[in-house]
Design a protein around this motif. Structure first.
Motif, PDB file in Angstrom:
ATOM      1  N   ALA A   1     -25.218 -63.457 -15.859  1.00  0.00           N
ATOM      2  CA  ALA A   1     -24.039 -63.371 -16.719  1.00  0.00           C
ATOM      3  C   ALA A   1     -23.013 -62.388 -16.185  1.00  0.00           C
ATOM      4  CB  ALA A   1     -24.442 -62.973 -18.139  1.00  0.00           C
ATOM      5  N   LEU A   2     -23.434 -61.481 -15.287  1.00  0.00           N
ATOM      6  CA  LEU A   2     -22.533 -60.472 -14.731  1.00  0.00           C
ATOM      7  C   LEU A   2     -21.804 -60.980 -13.487  1.00  0.00           C
ATOM      8  CD1 LEU A   2     -24.974 -57.442 -15.008  1.00  0.00           C
ATOM      9  CD2 LEU A   2     -23.043 -57.922 -16.519  1.00  0.00           C
ATOM     10  N   GLY A   3     -22.175 -62.160 -12.997  1.00  0.00           N
ATOM     11  CA  GLY A   3     -21.598 -62.691 -11.773  1.00  0.00           C
ATOM     12  C   GLY A   3     -20.116 -63.001 -11.896  1.00  0.00           C
ATOM     13  N   GLY A   4     -19.396 -62.859 -10.794  1.00  0.00           N
ATOM     14  CA  GLY A   4     -17.968 -63.165 -10.762  1.00  0.00           C
ATOM     15  C   GLY A   4     -17.093 -62.102 -11.386  1.00  0.00           C
ATOM     16  N   ALA A   5     -17.647 -60.914 -11.616  1.00  0.00           N
ATOM     17  CA  ALA A   5     -16.899 -59.851 -12.298  1.00  0.00           C
ATOM     18  C   ALA A   5     -15.838 -59.219 -11.403  1.00  0.00           C
ATOM     19  CB  ALA A   5     -17.870 -58.764 -12.776  1.00  0.00           C
ATOM     20  N   ASP A   6     -14.684 -58.923 -11.990  1.00  0.00           N
ATOM     21  CA  ASP A   6     -13.697 -58.105 -11.287  1.00  0.00           C
ATOM     22  C   ASP A   6     -14.028 -56.642 -11.553  1.00  0.00           C
ATOM     23  OD1 ASP A   6     -12.843 -57.578 -13.877  1.00  0.00           O
ATOM     24  OD2 ASP A   6     -10.816 -58.377 -13.611  1.00  0.00           O
ATOM     25  N   THR A   7     -13.155 -55.732 -11.188  1.00  0.00           N
ATOM     26  CA  THR A   7     -13.474 -54.308 -11.331  1.00  0.00           C
ATOM     27  C   THR A   7     -13.622 -53.890 -12.795  1.00  0.00           C
ATOM     28  OG1 THR A   7     -11.103 -53.818 -11.128  1.00  0.00           O
ATOM     29  CG2 THR A   7     -12.437 -53.607  -9.145  1.00  0.00           C
ATOM     30  N   LEU A   8     -12.838 -54.508 -13.691  1.00  0.00           N
ATOM     31  CA  LEU A   8     -12.944 -54.157 -15.110  1.00  0.00           C
ATOM     32  C   LEU A   8     -14.295 -54.586 -15.671  1.00  0.00           C
ATOM     33  CD1 LEU A   8     -11.394 -52.987 -17.570  1.00  0.00           C
ATOM     34  CD2 LEU A   8     -10.733 -55.332 -18.114  1.00  0.00           C
ATOM     35  N   ALA A   9     -14.691 -55.821 -15.352  1.00  0.00           N
ATOM     36  CA  ALA A   9     -15.962 -56.339 -15.848  1.00  0.00           C
ATOM     37  C   ALA A   9     -17.147 -55.775 -15.081  1.00  0.00           C
ATOM     38  CB  ALA A   9     -15.968 -57.870 -15.762  1.00  0.00           C
ATOM     39  N   THR A  10     -16.894 -55.049 -14.007  1.00  0.00           N
ATOM     40  CA  THR A  10     -17.948 -54.314 -13.298  1.00  0.00           C
ATOM     41  C   THR A  10     -18.105 -52.919 -13.888  1.00  0.00           C
ATOM     42  OG1 THR A  10     -17.602 -55.506 -11.212  1.00  0.00           O
ATOM     43  CG2 THR A  10     -18.670 -53.365 -11.073  1.00  0.00           C
ATOM     44  N   GLY A  11     -16.991 -52.264 -14.122  1.00  0.00           N
ATOM     45  CA  GLY A  11     -17.033 -50.909 -14.665  1.00  0.00           C
ATOM     46  C   GLY A  11     -17.646 -50.843 -16.051  1.00  0.00           C
ATOM     47  N   TYR A  12     -17.437 -51.903 -16.852  1.00  0.00           N
ATOM     48  CA  TYR A  12     -17.952 -51.907 -18.222  1.00  0.00           C
ATOM     49  C   TYR A  12     -19.480 -51.846 -18.269  1.00  0.00           C
ATOM     50  CZ  TYR A  12     -19.212 -53.834 -22.812  1.00  0.00           C
ATOM     51  OH  TYR A  12     -19.797 -54.053 -24.035  1.00  0.00           O
ATOM     52  N   PRO A  13     -20.233 -52.755 -17.613  1.00  0.00           N
ATOM     53  CA  PRO A  13     -21.700 -52.648 -17.674  1.00  0.00           C
ATOM     54  C   PRO A  13     -22.234 -51.393 -16.990  1.00  0.00           C
ATOM     55  CG  PRO A  13     -21.040 -54.405 -16.179  1.00  0.00           C
ATOM     56  CD  PRO A  13     -19.811 -53.977 -16.903  1.00  0.00           C
ATOM     57  N   LEU A  14     -21.532 -50.905 -15.961  1.00  0.00           N
ATOM     58  CA  LEU A  14     -21.974 -49.662 -15.333  1.00  0.00           C
ATOM     59  C   LEU A  14     -21.840 -48.493 -16.320  1.00  0.00           C
ATOM     60  CD1 LEU A  14     -20.495 -49.991 -11.718  1.00  0.00           C
ATOM     61  CD2 LEU A  14     -22.850 -50.394 -12.481  1.00  0.00           C
ATOM     62  N   ALA A  15     -20.765 -48.515 -17.088  1.00  0.00           N
ATOM     63  CA  ALA A  15     -20.592 -47.482 -18.113  1.00  0.00           C
ATOM     64  C   ALA A  15     -21.667 -47.612 -19.197  1.00  0.00           C
ATOM     65  CB  ALA A  15     -19.200 -47.582 -18.736  1.00  0.00           C
TER      66      ALA A  15
END
Length: 261
Positions: free
Chosen positions: A88-102
């Motif tokens: 479900a995390l695939g294809g993420a840009d930087t915003l959608a990457t930073g969110y789950p990392l946070a």
């Protein structure tokens, strides 16, 4: 002192090739390595641990093979690792990457400092670190080439194009580090063996409590339409010989002939 360090698996820059039809990076069969700036982040975290005590947790997001960079981080000296892996995390840009990392940082909790590399070599946006800090509501300092901890504050020196800037921020905080901050250590055989026994966790989006609309493609307001190689150009190379004065005259004459001066 608890330090979280985020690491990313990137294609070896010497092996990157583009699909001539789609213009996308061809990752199949390409060796992946730890993002070089993230290796500087791991080394920074380990040096702070050696100086001030505490623990270091390495975190990465990606497919199962991204665990390779976490294994290296553990072998370098990190105490634990967390892999965030979910289709479900695939294809993420930087915003959608930073969110789950946070969200991962929130799940771990009780951290003092978060360290990221200044940017990833496969995209070079330098956005993920600041995005993580924004989601967490903590201060951040970018382009750090020196950091000290003083009574609950991080004193950071930033490396700007024409000067240095010293910034002091209250912990918890996030910093992104430059390559100039250190030279990452090589894992020793003993530490490679010890890494096999260190705690390692794998979390998916649901376990992180992620909002489905903020991850992967649905949570990515931006996308790359195409990546392409710049056109190759054939250039003539001329070599000049002689003393300094003769070289200077020859170069000026060549530039005038090309109507560049």
């Amino acid at each position: 002192m608890k330090t979280l360090v985020f690491v990313k698996q990137v294609p070896d820059t010497d092996d990157v090739k583009l699909d001539p039809k789609t213009g996308n990076i061809m990752r199949e069969g390409v060796q992946s390595v730890i993002n070089p700036f993230d290796a500087n982040g791991v080394e920074t975290a380990l040096q702070l641990k050696e100086k001030y005590g505490g623990s270091v947790i390495a975190i990465s997001m990606g497919p199962p093979q991204a665990d390779d960079v976490l294994k290296k981080s553990l072998a370098m000296g990190c105490d634990e690792s967390v892999l965030i892996s979910d289709r479900a995390l695939g294809g993420a840009d930087t915003l959608a990457t930073g969110y789950p990392l946070a969200k991962a940082a929130e799940k771990i909790g009780d951290y003092d400092l978060i360290i990221c590399g200044r940017h990833a070599t496969d995209a070079e946006t330098a956005q993920t670190g600041p995005i993580i800090a924004a989601f967490l509501g903590i201060p951040h300092v970018t382009l750090v080439d020196k950091v000290e901890i003083e009574d609950g504050w991080a004193v950071c020196r930033r490396m700007l194009p024409d000067r240095y800037e010293t910034v002091k921020v209250k912990l918890p905080a996030l910093i992104t580090v430059c390559a100039e901050i250190n030279s990452p250590r090589y894992p020793t055989p003993m530490n490679i063996m010890k890494a096999l026994k260190k705690p390692r966790a794998v979390w998916n989006a649901e376990e992180l409590g992620c909002d489905p609309s903020m991850i992967g493609i649905p949570g990515s307001p931006s996308s790359n339409k195409k990546i392409f190689e710049p056109p190759k150009r054939n250039t003539d190379t001329r070599f000049f010989e002689g003393d300094t004065e003769a070289l200077a005259r020859a170069i000026v004459d060549a530039l005038e002939a090309e109507k560049l001066i």
